[in-house]
Write an enzyme that holds these catalytic residues in place. Sequence first.
Site, PDB file in Angstrom:
ATOM      1  N   ARG A  27      36.959  47.160  48.666  1.00 26.94           N
ATOM      2  CA  ARG A  27      37.501  47.660  47.391  1.00 26.94           C
ATOM      3  C   ARG A  27      37.549  49.182  47.374  1.00 26.94           C
ATOM      4  O   ARG A  27      38.439  49.763  46.754  1.00 26.94           O
ATOM      5  CB  ARG A  27      36.654  47.149  46.232  1.00 26.94           C
ATOM      6  CG  ARG A  27      36.873  45.659  46.050  1.00 26.94           C
ATOM      7  CD  ARG A  27      36.379  45.180  44.721  1.00 26.94           C
ATOM      8  NE  ARG A  27      36.942  43.866  44.469  1.00 26.94           N
ATOM      9  CZ  ARG A  27      36.405  42.968  43.674  1.00 26.94           C
ATOM     10  NH1 ARG A  27      35.291  43.240  43.016  1.00 26.94           N
ATOM     11  NH2 ARG A  27      36.985  41.817  43.485  1.00 26.94           N
ATOM     12  N   LYS A  32      39.969  22.045  39.935  1.00 23.29           N
ATOM     13  CA  LYS A  32      40.226  21.415  38.641  1.00 23.29           C
ATOM     14  C   LYS A  32      41.572  21.787  38.017  1.00 23.29           C
ATOM     15  O   LYS A  32      41.992  22.924  38.061  1.00 23.29           O
ATOM     16  CB  LYS A  32      39.116  21.811  37.663  1.00 23.29           C
ATOM     17  CG  LYS A  32      37.771  21.210  38.051  1.00 23.29           C
ATOM     18  CD  LYS A  32      36.849  21.098  36.869  1.00 23.29           C
ATOM     19  CE  LYS A  32      36.150  22.403  36.629  1.00 23.29           C
ATOM     20  NZ  LYS A  32      35.395  22.508  35.428  1.00 23.29           N
ATOM     21  N   GLY A  38      40.905  36.680  38.311  1.00 20.92           N
ATOM     22  CA  GLY A  38      41.334  36.375  36.950  1.00 20.92           C
ATOM     23  C   GLY A  38      42.644  37.045  36.589  1.00 20.92           C
ATOM     24  O   GLY A  38      43.518  36.451  35.943  1.00 20.92           O
ATOM     25  N   GLY A  91      41.333  33.728  44.705  1.00 22.05           N
ATOM     26  CA  GLY A  91      40.202  34.191  45.513  1.00 22.05           C
ATOM     27  C   GLY A  91      39.942  33.299  46.712  1.00 22.05           C
ATOM     28  O   GLY A  91      39.801  33.769  47.843  1.00 22.05           O
TER      29      GLY A  91
END
Length: 394
Positions: A35, A198, A374, A351
């Site tokens: 990062r 899911k 997200g 991810g």
Amino acid sequence: MKKTVKDIDVSGKRVIVRCDFNVPLKDGVIADDIRISSAMPTIKYLIENGAKVILMSHLGRPDGKADMKYSLKPVADRISEILCKEIIFVSVPEVVNEEVKKRAEGLKSGEVMLLENVRFRKEETKNDAEFSRELAGLADIFVNDAFGTAHRAHASTAGIADYLPAVSGFLIEKEVEFLGNAVENPERPFVAIMGGAKVGDKISVIENLLKKVDTLIIGGGMAYTFFKAQGYEIGTSILDADHVGLAAELLKKAEAAGVKLMLPVDVKVAKEFKNDSIAAYCDLDKIPAEMMGLDIGPKTQSLFVEAVKEAKTVVWNGPVGVFEMPNFAEGTIAVAKALAENTGITVIGGGDSAAAVEQFGLADKMTHISTGGGASLEFLEGKVLPGIACLQDK
Ligand code: ADP
Ligand code: MG
């Protein structure tokens, strides 16, 4: 399109940059600095163009308190190492104080300063106007280059833009260009592959993509909720029982939208959720009651690979099997290879899917691998990201 650092004059200006330095720390040592290194192109551009650079970021979840376990000190040291020059780091619990203001005012062109973890202040995540103004007061221009938090309206990601001209850095520019364009302005055929555990996590993504794609491929654990909706026996496979009705609705929506929806036709089943479990391939309508589906089968692999071959744009979110276990990774490997061989635009937005592609050594064969978990999902959901919406348009 949003303005970037290249669209404004930064020379001699104090430029405050929101970065994503939320690095994994192990005993106070940075375990992975990707990062930090990814933020360098924007930082170096600003240095080379004579800006006075002020960096800010969050790290972990200090919950609005100055918990020194989450100090950005290790990040400051690493940035100094990478840039081969000393950077200024004033570690104060209030993030901005008189000394910080003085040091910011005294910056010379090309100098770099890092603020302490913005989440030491509880006002940060509340997008508090006063804290936004304190941060803005340090600089002349705001640059957002933290895609991973762009879906959050916080003081350092969005609020600050109320008080300063705001543009994007190169990381956000790339996300908007590839992830944004792939979804909003795709070259067709446009194929999306959805997987993961899911359905519940990704309903809005599927709903949004159904409006955009030509073909929607569904694999992974979420497929079993669709099979259930179609009336198949799924054995002990993962089931999102609350969303069976919704899966049925999505199947109807796909048909109404003229989208080709592809589900697995065969699967690899196992007795237990273990790599060395007894396993077998079976057609979809023959899943034994005491077994669970952990990967797609060979027939499905061929079908999915064929569909990917014809695509000019592919967006992939979520592995099609439990790829963490080598015996159930074949399907995900086949899909990853198909993307790697595709000469169109291939975008990875998740991810675990990104981790899979890295693990298979195919990362450099993709057009773009999104960095924000997200934030990527919200982009795929077609949502407006506050940290991007607040930036100036070209
Ligand atoms: P991403 O991070 O790419 O968005 P998700 O987090 O939604 O992906 O899902 C990843 C997880 O889904 C992986 O840990 C994988 O093991 C799991 N998964 C995939 N297929 C299955 C399956 N058939 N049964 C259970 N879990 C699965
Ligand atoms: Mg995940």
